[in-house]
Design a protein around this motif. Structure first.
Motif, PDB file in Angstrom:
ATOM      1  N   MET A 101      67.899  -1.964  67.679  1.00  0.00           N
ATOM      2  CA  MET A 101      67.784  -2.659  66.394  1.00  0.00           C
ATOM      3  C   MET A 101      68.163  -4.131  66.520  1.00  0.00           C
ATOM      4  SD  MET A 101      69.225   0.179  63.708  1.00  0.00           S
ATOM      5  CE  MET A 101      69.260  -0.980  62.340  1.00  0.00           C
ATOM      6  N   THR A 102      69.159  -4.445  67.327  1.00  0.00           N
ATOM      7  CA  THR A 102      69.529  -5.855  67.499  1.00  0.00           C
ATOM      8  C   THR A 102      68.462  -6.614  68.287  1.00  0.00           C
ATOM      9  OG1 THR A 102      70.799  -5.289  69.487  1.00  0.00           O
ATOM     10  CG2 THR A 102      71.994  -5.384  67.405  1.00  0.00           C
ATOM     11  N   LYS A 103      67.930  -6.005  69.338  1.00  0.00           N
ATOM     12  CA  LYS A 103      66.936  -6.710  70.156  1.00  0.00           C
ATOM     13  C   LYS A 103      65.617  -6.870  69.418  1.00  0.00           C
ATOM     14  CE  LYS A 103      67.829  -7.403  74.088  1.00  0.00           C
ATOM     15  NZ  LYS A 103      68.535  -8.499  74.738  1.00  0.00           N
ATOM     16  N   SER A 104      65.251  -5.894  68.587  1.00  0.00           N
ATOM     17  CA  SER A 104      64.009  -5.979  67.819  1.00  0.00           C
ATOM     18  C   SER A 104      64.221  -6.518  66.417  1.00  0.00           C
ATOM     19  CB  SER A 104      63.335  -4.601  67.750  1.00  0.00           C
ATOM     20  OG  SER A 104      62.912  -4.187  69.024  1.00  0.00           O
ATOM     21  N   ALA A 105      65.421  -7.037  66.131  1.00  0.00           N
ATOM     22  CA  ALA A 105      65.713  -7.798  64.906  1.00  0.00           C
ATOM     23  C   ALA A 105      65.450  -6.995  63.633  1.00  0.00           C
ATOM     24  CB  ALA A 105      64.919  -9.107  64.883  1.00  0.00           C
ATOM     25  N   GLN A 106      65.891  -5.735  63.617  1.00  0.00           N
ATOM     26  CA  GLN A 106      65.760  -4.955  62.392  1.00  0.00           C
ATOM     27  C   GLN A 106      66.907  -5.284  61.437  1.00  0.00           C
ATOM     28  OE1 GLN A 106      62.907  -2.667  62.122  1.00  0.00           O
ATOM     29  NE2 GLN A 106      62.526  -4.136  63.765  1.00  0.00           N
ATOM     30  N   VAL A 107      66.690  -5.024  60.166  1.00  0.00           N
ATOM     31  CA  VAL A 107      67.728  -5.255  59.161  1.00  0.00           C
ATOM     32  C   VAL A 107      68.958  -4.435  59.540  1.00  0.00           C
ATOM     33  CG1 VAL A 107      68.318  -4.842  56.734  1.00  0.00           C
ATOM     34  CG2 VAL A 107      66.082  -5.767  57.323  1.00  0.00           C
ATOM     35  N   PRO A 108      70.175  -4.971  59.562  1.00  0.00           N
ATOM     36  CA  PRO A 108      70.607  -6.306  59.099  1.00  0.00           C
ATOM     37  C   PRO A 108      70.722  -7.355  60.205  1.00  0.00           C
ATOM     38  CG  PRO A 108      72.521  -4.931  59.421  1.00  0.00           C
ATOM     39  CD  PRO A 108      71.333  -4.101  59.842  1.00  0.00           C
ATOM     40  N   PHE A 109      70.020  -7.198  61.325  1.00  0.00           N
ATOM     41  CA  PHE A 109      70.106  -8.145  62.446  1.00  0.00           C
ATOM     42  C   PHE A 109      68.864  -9.022  62.524  1.00  0.00           C
ATOM     43  CE2 PHE A 109      72.154  -4.091  63.766  1.00  0.00           C
ATOM     44  CZ  PHE A 109      73.470  -4.516  63.749  1.00  0.00           C
ATOM     45  N   SER A 110      68.253  -9.339  61.384  1.00  0.00           N
ATOM     46  CA  SER A 110      66.958 -10.023  61.384  1.00  0.00           C
ATOM     47  C   SER A 110      67.062 -11.537  61.402  1.00  0.00           C
ATOM     48  CB  SER A 110      66.148  -9.603  60.146  1.00  0.00           C
ATOM     49  OG  SER A 110      65.984  -8.208  60.106  1.00  0.00           O
ATOM     50  N   LEU A 152      67.170   4.817  60.777  1.00  0.00           N
ATOM     51  CA  LEU A 152      66.253   3.920  61.486  1.00  0.00           C
ATOM     52  C   LEU A 152      64.975   3.711  60.679  1.00  0.00           C
ATOM     53  CD1 LEU A 152      65.547   2.346  64.077  1.00  0.00           C
ATOM     54  CD2 LEU A 152      64.648   4.472  65.029  1.00  0.00           C
ATOM     55  N   PHE A 153      64.472   4.762  60.063  1.00  0.00           N
ATOM     56  CA  PHE A 153      63.251   4.672  59.267  1.00  0.00           C
ATOM     57  C   PHE A 153      63.464   3.782  58.045  1.00  0.00           C
ATOM     58  CE2 PHE A 153      60.127   6.730  56.285  1.00  0.00           C
ATOM     59  CZ  PHE A 153      59.002   6.259  56.938  1.00  0.00           C
ATOM     60  N   PHE A 154      64.618   3.910  57.415  1.00  0.00           N
ATOM     61  CA  PHE A 154      64.934   3.092  56.243  1.00  0.00           C
ATOM     62  C   PHE A 154      65.075   1.621  56.633  1.00  0.00           C
ATOM     63  CE2 PHE A 154      68.182   1.317  53.329  1.00  0.00           C
ATOM     64  CZ  PHE A 154      67.454   1.393  52.150  1.00  0.00           C
ATOM     65  N   SER A 155      65.748   1.348  57.763  1.00  0.00           N
ATOM     66  CA  SER A 155      65.906  -0.027  58.224  1.00  0.00           C
ATOM     67  C   SER A 155      64.556  -0.649  58.588  1.00  0.00           C
ATOM     68  CB  SER A 155      66.853  -0.060  59.428  1.00  0.00           C
ATOM     69  OG  SER A 155      66.931  -1.343  59.993  1.00  0.00           O
ATOM     70  N   THR A 171      55.640 -11.203  63.168  1.00  0.00           N
ATOM     71  CA  THR A 171      56.141 -10.386  64.274  1.00  0.00           C
ATOM     72  C   THR A 171      57.214  -9.420  63.795  1.00  0.00           C
ATOM     73  OG1 THR A 171      55.699 -12.188  65.826  1.00  0.00           O
ATOM     74  CG2 THR A 171      57.193 -10.461  66.561  1.00  0.00           C
ATOM     75  N   LEU A 172      58.110  -9.904  62.950  1.00  0.00           N
ATOM     76  CA  LEU A 172      59.180  -9.058  62.422  1.00  0.00           C
ATOM     77  C   LEU A 172      58.607  -7.900  61.609  1.00  0.00           C
ATOM     78  CD1 LEU A 172      62.233  -8.782  62.240  1.00  0.00           C
ATOM     79  CD2 LEU A 172      62.208 -10.284  60.263  1.00  0.00           C
ATOM     80  N   SER A 173      57.574  -8.175  60.821  1.00  0.00           N
ATOM     81  CA  SER A 173      56.936  -7.118  60.044  1.00  0.00           C
ATOM     82  C   SER A 173      56.286  -6.071  60.951  1.00  0.00           C
ATOM     83  CB  SER A 173      55.896  -7.745  59.114  1.00  0.00           C
ATOM     84  OG  SER A 173      55.195  -6.759  58.405  1.00  0.00           O
ATOM     85  N   GLN A 174      55.626  -6.515  62.009  1.00  0.00           N
ATOM     86  CA  GLN A 174      54.981  -5.560  62.921  1.00  0.00           C
ATOM     87  C   GLN A 174      56.007  -4.767  63.720  1.00  0.00           C
ATOM     88  OE1 GLN A 174      51.584  -5.110  62.735  1.00  0.00           O
ATOM     89  NE2 GLN A 174      51.936  -6.518  61.034  1.00  0.00           N
ATOM     90  N   LEU A 175      57.149  -5.374  64.039  1.00  0.00           N
ATOM     91  CA  LEU A 175      58.220  -4.622  64.698  1.00  0.00           C
ATOM     92  C   LEU A 175      58.758  -3.526  63.785  1.00  0.00           C
ATOM     93  CD1 LEU A 175      60.174  -7.530  66.412  1.00  0.00           C
ATOM     94  CD2 LEU A 175      58.922  -5.711  67.567  1.00  0.00           C
TER      95      LEU A 175
END
Length: 575
Positions: A194-203, A249-252, A278-282
């Protein structure tokens, strides 16, 4: 000539390697073949540290993707970074970045995987701060510290796998599935991804990393740094069997898709719009992975990388020609003066939107149809389909304001796409953006994969895309008329600042710690800490050193005194 030789030697090596890896990956798919190489680096008592290289069609296909895009990026950099004095250093850093990614791709050992994982974070910091100014330094520090969280998670996973007896997570999979070890490792791996792919809350770090040169952005945001988290989850897919963590993970991922799509519709920086895309596609890849379709997530990762790298290259050439302006409000009518770049940008944008028979259509349409046959609630269903419509919305807004609209640049300008090195480097990615989706769908799905849906569900994806076009026209009409109320402006600020995620996860945390340190300095550090701490220890050590010095001067009087004192203590202790 030395700079040119570095570029072209790297280009030839990476391109030839990509062709070889593509041929090997096709062979491995057709033969259903896996190669495992294990080399014991050293052994200490009963603990061995082997270097494990795992080659299957996934790793080889991803290796082809990384080497092919990096070869095109280096060829592109030969013209884009031509005036840079340290072009050879830039090329070496890009090659080091690719080497770290290759180590991550082929590793089954968590220790060697950490070396590639940490190498990506360190080299990305050096590349983000390449233009040495305060904004680049802040962005680089934000990128490095955000990725450091993922590094710590991998380290904790390494420490936890000591209980198993080996760091080869695939060989000891069945042993770990029957214990609580797998759940703990799953938490660590999921947070690292999640941190490497910048998912919420690491966006917050992903749009900030746009301070890097555009060739770096084309490489980082397509096939290397941000996709490393998705690839890591695909490798650890057998561990993901706990429903609560999968739902988290699905919710994030759903929030990341929705937030990035909304923010991209109100962004004015050309590179940040593509970064939010890119963030949206991730988020889309993470979401479909958490539903159990790991091969489909990997399929979209491959197709997305090609047209996203092409999109960044087109944006870089436009920015290069417009005197380094990145504000899309200064652009407009660029397609009249740069037809080749306009053609590439249109193809990559249409592939991003899921235009039929382009690369993005084969993966994105299959993902949305998989959503329709899956058991998910209406909230997540809305997030996925509405975010797909938002993709079309911000893509249309980008095209209208940059290529098709009224020319808004200076009266004295020089726009041309006669830089044939940049245009040729886009050519390879253009071919892949058109052909890769169909080729991969025929290759990695050898049996017919058919989803039986009703006519309404089959047409739903098309309706969502058309709805995104209509929504984009509404957003453009609001922008052109300038009819903004106070409520709309507050909503735009909320969306423009990525739902205040940077303020909460970055600036808020930093300011809290810095304010606490200022108060601690004012209240506590009034000279007493120095007198009781460093200075006190220094003075005591100085006294002891003087005593030891006097003893070692070979003085007979002192020597006899110490000897008699020691003899007296010994006699008293015996009595």
């Amino acid at each position: 000539m030395m700079y040119m030789s570095v570029c072209y030697i790297s280009l030839v090596f990476l391109f030839s390697t990509s062709c070889l890896s593509l041929a090997l990956s096709v062979y491995f798919v057709l033969m259903d073949m896996v190669v495992l190489v294990e080399w014991e680096m050293f052994s200490l008592n009963s603990c061995a540290l082997p270097l494990i290289i795992y080659m299957d069609w996934m790793s080889l296909m991803f290796f082809f993707l990384v080497t092919f895009i990096s070869s095109m990026v280096i060829f592109y950099s030969d013209s884009y970074m031509l005036s840079d004095l340290f072009l050879d250093r830039f090329i070496y850093m890009v090659l080091l970045f690719v080497a770290s990614m290759v180590l991550l791709i082929f590793s089954l050992n968590l220790v060697s995987l950490l070396l590639g994982w940490d190498g990506l974070g360190l080299v990305s910091y050096c590349l983000v701060i390449y233009y040495q100014n305060p904004k680049s330094f802040n962005s680089g520090m934000l990128t490095a510290l955000s990725n450091r969280i993922g590094d710590v998670m991998i380290l904790m996973g390494i420490a936890w796998m000591v209980n198993v007896g080996s760091w080869n997570f695939m060989s000891y999979l069945m042993l770990m599935l029957d214990s609580s070890v797998s759940m703990v490792i799953m938490i660590f791996i999921m947070l690292a991804a999640m941190t490497k792919s910048a998912q919420v809350p690491f966006s917050a770090w992903l749009p900030a990393a746009m301070a890097a040169p555009t060739p770096v952005s084309a490489l980082v945001h397509s096939s290397t740094l941000v996709t490393a988290g998705v690839y890591l989850l695909v490798r650890f897919k057998e561990f993901f069997m706990f429903e609560g963590l999968i739902m988290f993970l699905f919710f994030s991922a759903s929030l990341t898709m929705f937030m990035a799509g909304l923010s991209a519709n109100f962004e004015i920086d050309l590179k940040k719009i593509i970064a939010l895309s890119t963030l949206s596609q991730l988020g889309l890849m993470m979401g479909i992975f958490s539903m159990g379709y790991s091969v489909l997530a990997f399929f979209h990762l491959l197709t997305h990388a090609m047209f996203k790298a092409l999109l960044f290259m087109c944006a870089g050439l436009i920015i290069h020609s417009m005197s380094n302006f990145q504000d899309i409000r200064f652009m407009g009518g660029v397609g009249k003066f740069m037809p080749l770049v306009s053609f590439n940008l249109n193809v990559s944008n249409l592939a991003l939107c899921g235009m039929p028979f382009l690369a993005g259509f084969y993966s994105k349409d299959l993902i949305l149809e998989s959503m329709l046959v899956s058991n998910i609630n209406k909230v997540f269903f809305f997030f996925f389909f509405f975010s797909t419509g938002l993709t079309v919305c911000y893509s249309l807004r980008l095209l209208v304001l940059s290529l098709w609209g009224q020319f808004n640049f200076f009266s004295l300008f020089s726009l041309a796409d006669n830089d044939y090195i940049m245009v040729k480097s886009m050519g390879g990615l253009l071919v892949m953006s058109v052909l890769l989706g169909a080729s991969l769908s025929w290759l990695i799905m050898p049996i017919p994969f058919v989803m039986t849906l009703s006519l309404g569900f089959k047409m739903l994806v098309l309706f969502v895309l058309l709805g995104g076009v209509m929504l984009g026209m509404v957003v453009l009409s609001m922008k052109l008329s300038g009819s903004y109320s106070l409520v709309v402006l507050m909503w735009m600020k909320f969306v423009f600042l990525m739902w205040f995620i940077p303020s909460v996860s970055v600036y808020g945390l930093n300011l809290m710690i810095l304010n606490l340190s200022v108060k601690f300095n004012k209240i506590m550090d009034q000279g007493w800490w120095e007198a009781c701490g460093g200075q006190f220890i220094y003075k005591e050590l100085d006294k002891m050193a003087n005593i030891s010095y006097n003893i070692n001067l070979n003085s007979v009087k002192i020597f006899m005194f110490v000897y008699l004192l020691f003899f007296y203590i010994l006699v008293v202790s015996i009595i």
